[in-house]
Design a protein around this motif. Sequence first.
Motif, short mmCIF file in Angstrom:
data_model
loop_
_atom_site.label_atom_id
_atom_site.label_comp_id
_atom_site.label_asym_id
_atom_site.label_seq_id
_atom_site.Cartn_x
_atom_site.Cartn_y
_atom_site.Cartn_z
N ALA A 212 0.82 -1.22 0.00
CA ALA A 212 0.00 0.00 0.00
C ALA A 212 0.85 1.27 0.00
O ALA A 212 0.35 2.36 -0.25
CB ALA A 212 -0.93 0.00 1.21
N LYS A 213 2.15 1.16 0.28
CA LYS A 213 3.03 2.33 0.34
C LYS A 213 3.66 2.58 -1.02
O LYS A 213 4.76 2.14 -1.30
CB LYS A 213 4.12 2.12 1.39
N SER A 214 2.97 3.29 -1.85
CA SER A 214 3.45 3.55 -3.20
C SER A 214 3.85 5.01 -3.35
O SER A 214 3.20 5.91 -2.83
CB SER A 214 2.34 3.21 -4.21
N ILE A 215 4.95 5.22 -4.06
CA ILE A 215 5.46 6.55 -4.34
C ILE A 215 5.47 6.73 -5.85
O ILE A 215 5.87 5.81 -6.58
CB ILE A 215 6.89 6.72 -3.77
N GLY A 216 5.07 7.90 -6.33
CA GLY A 216 5.06 8.17 -7.76
C GLY A 216 6.39 7.86 -8.42
O GLY A 216 7.44 8.10 -7.85
N LYS A 217 6.36 7.33 -9.61
CA LYS A 217 7.50 6.94 -10.45
C LYS A 217 8.25 5.71 -9.91
O LYS A 217 8.95 5.05 -10.65
CB LYS A 217 8.51 8.06 -10.62
N ILE A 218 8.12 5.43 -8.64
CA ILE A 218 8.88 4.34 -8.02
C ILE A 218 7.99 3.15 -7.70
O ILE A 218 8.37 2.01 -7.86
CB ILE A 218 9.61 4.83 -6.75
N GLY A 219 6.78 3.44 -7.23
CA GLY A 219 5.87 2.37 -6.83
C GLY A 219 6.09 1.96 -5.39
O GLY A 219 6.74 2.65 -4.61
N ALA A 220 5.55 0.81 -5.04
CA ALA A 220 5.68 0.27 -3.69
C ALA A 220 6.93 -0.61 -3.61
O ALA A 220 7.37 -1.16 -4.62
CB ALA A 220 4.44 -0.54 -3.34
N PRO A 221 7.51 -0.77 -2.42
CA PRO A 221 8.69 -1.63 -2.30
C PRO A 221 8.38 -3.12 -2.51
O PRO A 221 9.27 -3.92 -2.75
CB PRO A 221 9.20 -1.37 -0.89
N LEU A 222 7.10 -3.47 -2.41
CA LEU A 222 6.67 -4.85 -2.58
C LEU A 222 5.45 -4.87 -3.48
O LEU A 222 4.47 -4.18 -3.22
CB LEU A 222 6.34 -5.46 -1.21
#
Length: 148
Positions: free
Chosen positions: A99-109
Amino acid sequence: RIYHSSGYFRERQLTQLSNGGLFVLHQPEPTAFPHCIHQLTTDVSALETGELSVVRNVDFLSIYYQQIIGEFIGPYNVLPETLIEIQTACDAGSQRLMAKSIGKIGAPLLSAEISTIRVSTTNADRVYMVMTAGVPRPLNGVEFHLVV
């Protein structure tokens, strides 16, 4: 300010440095923010070992799950209920990360599935657990076909 990142090396030389496993930052102008040209490691035999962002993300995931599972070591006994609690805790942790998504990078999982959780066949005081995880990969190219 980053020294020798612009004007000192040619673009081709910077690319050769990064392809050789060096982390190369480039700063086109002294007032511009530096950016990474490419973040390769010295083991480029696979994407999972060659791309620093993937390696560091897997390191982060390892530490993250180690902290979750570590809370069970010591105060718990090896019981069927304990296996359920460990799996539930890891599943909840996976959901938090996805659920922890960052723009351009996405979520770590991107995905996680525990395929095995059982008491070890060789050590009665140990739990054996296998989780398959999907992690983001860097965009290194786009194959584009224009058909007319």
